[in-house]
Scaffold this motif. Structure first.
Motif, PDB file in Angstrom:
ATOM      1  N   SER A 103       0.820  -1.224   0.000  1.00 42.53           N
ATOM      2  CA  SER A 103       0.000   0.000   0.000  1.00 42.53           C
ATOM      3  C   SER A 103       0.847   1.265   0.000  1.00 42.53           C
ATOM      4  N   HIS A 104       2.016   1.236   0.686  1.00 35.80           N
ATOM      5  CA  HIS A 104       2.836   2.447   0.748  1.00 35.80           C
ATOM      6  C   HIS A 104       3.654   2.659  -0.526  1.00 35.80           C
ATOM      7  N   PHE A 105       3.527   1.750  -1.514  1.00 36.71           N
ATOM      8  CA  PHE A 105       4.166   1.934  -2.815  1.00 36.71           C
ATOM      9  C   PHE A 105       3.194   2.540  -3.836  1.00 36.71           C
ATOM     10  N   ARG A 106       1.924   2.663  -3.431  1.00 37.28           N
ATOM     11  CA  ARG A 106       0.908   3.136  -4.360  1.00 37.28           C
ATOM     12  C   ARG A 106       0.616   4.621  -4.145  1.00 37.28           C
ATOM     13  N   CYS A 107       0.394   5.337  -5.241  1.00 37.65           N
ATOM     14  CA  CYS A 107       0.039   6.758  -5.146  1.00 37.65           C
ATOM     15  C   CYS A 107      -1.386   6.884  -4.646  1.00 37.65           C
ATOM     16  N   PRO A 108      -1.646   7.699  -3.633  1.00 32.65           N
ATOM     17  CA  PRO A 108      -3.010   7.853  -3.108  1.00 32.65           C
ATOM     18  C   PRO A 108      -4.003   8.424  -4.129  1.00 32.65           C
ATOM     19  N   ILE A 109      -3.474   9.063  -5.195  1.00 33.34           N
ATOM     20  CA  ILE A 109      -4.365   9.657  -6.198  1.00 33.34           C
ATOM     21  C   ILE A 109      -4.764   8.628  -7.249  1.00 33.34           C
ATOM     22  N   LYS A 133       6.240   5.915  -9.645  1.00 33.38           N
ATOM     23  CA  LYS A 133       7.484   5.899 -10.407  1.00 33.38           C
ATOM     24  C   LYS A 133       8.454   6.973  -9.925  1.00 33.38           C
ATOM     25  N   ASP A 134       7.901   8.055  -9.393  1.00 30.97           N
ATOM     26  CA  ASP A 134       8.729   9.147  -8.892  1.00 30.97           C
ATOM     27  C   ASP A 134       8.073   9.690  -7.620  1.00 30.97           C
ATOM     28  N   PRO A 135       8.225   8.987  -6.497  1.00 33.97           N
ATOM     29  CA  PRO A 135       7.554   9.410  -5.265  1.00 33.97           C
ATOM     30  C   PRO A 135       8.107  10.714  -4.695  1.00 33.97           C
ATOM     31  N   VAL A 136       7.199  11.606  -4.343  1.00 33.97           N
ATOM     32  CA  VAL A 136       7.590  12.890  -3.738  1.00 33.97           C
ATOM     33  C   VAL A 136       6.682  13.141  -2.543  1.00 33.97           C
ATOM     34  N   THR A 137       7.196  13.869  -1.566  1.00 32.95           N
ATOM     35  CA  THR A 137       6.455  14.117  -0.337  1.00 32.95           C
ATOM     36  C   THR A 137       6.122  15.599  -0.216  1.00 32.95           C
ATOM     37  N   LEU A 138       4.865  15.890   0.131  1.00 36.96           N
ATOM     38  CA  LEU A 138       4.435  17.271   0.328  1.00 36.96           C
ATOM     39  C   LEU A 138       4.784  17.740   1.740  1.00 36.96           C
ATOM     40  N   SER A 139       4.550  19.025   1.999  1.00 33.69           N
ATOM     41  CA  SER A 139       4.847  19.581   3.322  1.00 33.69           C
ATOM     42  C   SER A 139       3.958  18.970   4.396  1.00 33.69           C
ATOM     43  N   GLY A 182       3.529  15.769   4.677  1.00 34.05           N
ATOM     44  CA  GLY A 182       4.085  14.462   4.995  1.00 34.05           C
ATOM     45  C   GLY A 182       3.521  13.322   4.179  1.00 34.05           C
ATOM     46  N   ILE A 183       2.580  13.581   3.278  1.00 30.75           N
ATOM     47  CA  ILE A 183       1.974  12.543   2.444  1.00 30.75           C
ATOM     48  C   ILE A 183       2.773  12.408   1.148  1.00 30.75           C
ATOM     49  N   THR A 184       3.026  11.171   0.741  1.00 35.76           N
ATOM     50  CA  THR A 184       3.814  10.900  -0.470  1.00 35.76           C
ATOM     51  C   THR A 184       2.889  10.558  -1.640  1.00 35.76           C
ATOM     52  N   TYR A 185       3.185  11.163  -2.796  1.00 37.83           N
ATOM     53  CA  TYR A 185       2.423  10.946  -4.028  1.00 37.83           C
ATOM     54  C   TYR A 185       3.390  10.696  -5.173  1.00 37.83           C
ATOM     55  N   ASP A 186       2.866  10.228  -6.297  1.00 36.05           N
ATOM     56  CA  ASP A 186       3.664  10.156  -7.515  1.00 36.05           C
ATOM     57  C   ASP A 186       3.743  11.572  -8.099  1.00 36.05           C
ATOM     58  N   ILE A 204      11.547   5.780  -0.243  1.00 29.39           N
ATOM     59  CA  ILE A 204      10.445   5.008  -0.844  1.00 29.39           C
ATOM     60  C   ILE A 204      10.811   4.583  -2.264  1.00 29.39           C
ATOM     61  N   ARG A 205      11.445   5.470  -2.998  1.00 31.04           N
ATOM     62  CA  ARG A 205      11.811   5.149  -4.380  1.00 31.04           C
ATOM     63  C   ARG A 205      12.756   3.962  -4.438  1.00 31.04           C
ATOM     64  N   LYS A 206      13.762   3.925  -3.547  1.00 31.48           N
ATOM     65  CA  LYS A 206      14.694   2.798  -3.521  1.00 31.48           C
ATOM     66  C   LYS A 206      13.998   1.509  -3.088  1.00 31.48           C
ATOM     67  N   MET A 207      13.074   1.613  -2.163  1.00 25.80           N
ATOM     68  CA  MET A 207      12.319   0.436  -1.723  1.00 25.80           C
ATOM     69  C   MET A 207      11.477  -0.123  -2.874  1.00 25.80           C
TER      70      MET A 207
END
Length: 464
Positions: free
Chosen positions: A41-47, A53-59, A61-65, A98-101
């Motif tokens: 689940s933590h490898f999937r984009c919430p959107i 493919k390119d995980p990024v984190t917002l201010s 703390g939530i990570t999205y593609d 997350i990207r390396k994982m």
């Protein structure tokens, strides 16, 4: 969420054996092997709920593609999609952990057909862009031409890398900075800095459209002189292409600013010749369109939709273009050209027909009537508008009454029927008035031979 990957190789092998029988003459065996694989689940984009493919984190703390969250922010949303909290910054931070994982997980499941996602390039940030602009300013102060060119090339490379990079570079005022520096270097002996100036023009073409401040610097007399010089003597075709694209952009200002720039451009020796040369010897469709638009800007103040009499000052500009053979060039271009070029060519032709000399050249050219009538209702509403306007100017101002007059020729190629159909289909008010007036003029000659090409109407989309 569960994503399933079929083991296609095993399935194909099973299907190959479906005709095989056992020793007893037996039964056909068929296999259909399928393996289901759970994406953590933590490898999937919430959107999108897809593997990131390119995980990024917002201010928050939530990570999205990155691709998905960029679309969310570009749509005008300044909150986190999950928490609805306001974002302190709109630039997400790459989540390398997350990207390396995810990459390790892909490698562990390569036997199931999972491909390892490539390591994404980190997009440029506002901080990176501002740093490069600061270095450009220092290089300019030190008169370090080589260092300056290297920095401009770096900016170009970043802009070409991705659309996101280009938008970030533009948003931080790079276009205005480079335009101001182009003007500053043009004030000096620009022949010594020609390679540097051409590099700036090349970079500016990646940042179109430019803001008004950038256009102000590029529209100065020194900048215009330099651009025209490059347009005439550029080392290669790309240099001339960049010069005319930036020239067109610099003239696309408010009416007052545009008139001031056009007046300055007209006074530059060889400017008009260089533009006409780009029409005669086209480099690419983009260059042709930019050249036609620039020429139209030079004619726009001298032509009017309600009058065919240009001002005395600007009439010289029209006459000069007519003497260069623009009427013939435009008609030959209009025989076969794409929509956008056709519209621009007709627009320029309309301006040239605002003076007696332009109309005389049009009267004498065999393609004038067939081409103009052909373009009505065949290209676009804009092309139809210009075609009718040119026909109106030619028909209203004709003084010849002989058998071969322009009105008789227009009748012979089906202008009367085209104009009637135009009024039925519908058009703008000014075009309607001109078409009605043309029909009255043509009606005086309807006792003569008419000839219609019925194929002109086969693709017409009717509203009834």
């Amino acid at each position: 969420m569960i994503s399933s990957w079929r083991r296609r190789r095993a399935a194909r092998r099973a299907r190959k054996r479906h005709d095989e029988h056992d020793d007893n003459g037996g039964m056909t065996m068929q296999m259909d092997m399928e393996t289901e694989l759970m994406i953590p689940s933590h490898f999937r984009c919430p959107i999108s709920l897809d593997l990131m493919k390119d995980p990024v984190t917002l201010s928050t703390g939530i990570t999205y593609d990155r691709e998905n969250i960029d679309k969310w922010i570009e749509a005008g949303n300044h909150t986190c999609p999950i928490t609805s909290q306001s974002l302190k910054t709109l630039e997400p931070i790459p989540n390398h952990t997350i990207r390396k994982m995810i990459q390790d997980w892909c490698v562990d499941n390569v036997s199931l057909g999972i491909e390892r996602i490539p390591t994404p390039r980190i997009p440029v940030s506002s901080f990176d862009v501002l740093q490069i602009l600061s270095k450009l300013a220092l290089a300019k102060q030190r008169e370090d031409s080589e260092g300056f060119v290297e920095l401009v090339v770096e900016l170009k490379g970043l802009a070409k890398e991705s659309e996101r990079n280009r938008r970030c570079i533009v948003a931080n005022g790079t276009g205005c900075v480079l335009s101001a520096m182009f003007e500053a270097f043009s004030e000096r002996s620009f022949h010594k800095n020609i390679a540097l100036l051409e590099e700036i023009l090349s970079a500016l073409t990646l940042m179109l459209p430019l803001d008004e401040n950038a256009k102000f610097h590029l529209g100065s007399c020194v900048s215009l002189n330099c651009i025209v010089w490059i347009l005439k003597h550029g080392g290669d075709l790309s240099g001339r292409r960049n010069a005319v694209l930036v020239l067109e952009e610099s003239l696309s200002s408010s009416a007052a600013d545009q008139q001031h720039k056009v007046d300055a451009l007209v006074e530059i020796e060889g400017a008009m010749d260089a533009l006409v040369k780009l029409i005669k010897e086209p480099i690419c469709p983009t260059t042709t369109k930019a050249s036609l638009t620039t020429i139209y800007y030079m004619l726009s103040s001298s032509s009017s939709s309600t009058s065919s009499s240009p001002t005395l000052v600007n009439e010289k500009v029209i006459i000069r273009f007519v003497e260069m053979g623009m009427v013939s060039l435009l008609l030959e271009m209009l025989v076969e050209s794409e929509r956008s070029i056709c519209e621009r060519a007709l627009h320029v032709f309309d301006g040239l027909c605002s003076c007696d000399q332009g109309r005389e050249k049009a009267y004498d050219h065999a393609l004038t009537m067939p081409v103009l009538v052909k373009k009505i209702l065949r290209v676009s509403d804009l092309a139809t508008e210009f075609s009718v306007s040119i026909l109106w100017k030619l028909g209203k101002n004709e003084k010849r009454e002989e058998e071969g007059s322009v009105l008789v020729e227009a009748l012979q190629v089906g202008a009367f029927q085209k104009l009637l159909l135009l009024l039925q289909v519908g058009c703008g008010e000014k075009t309607k008035e001109k078409a009605s007036e043309l029909l009255k003029l043509l009606n005086l000659h309807r006792d003569r031979l008419e000839c219609i090409d019925s194929m002109d109407f086969k693709d017409l989309k009717r509203t009834f």
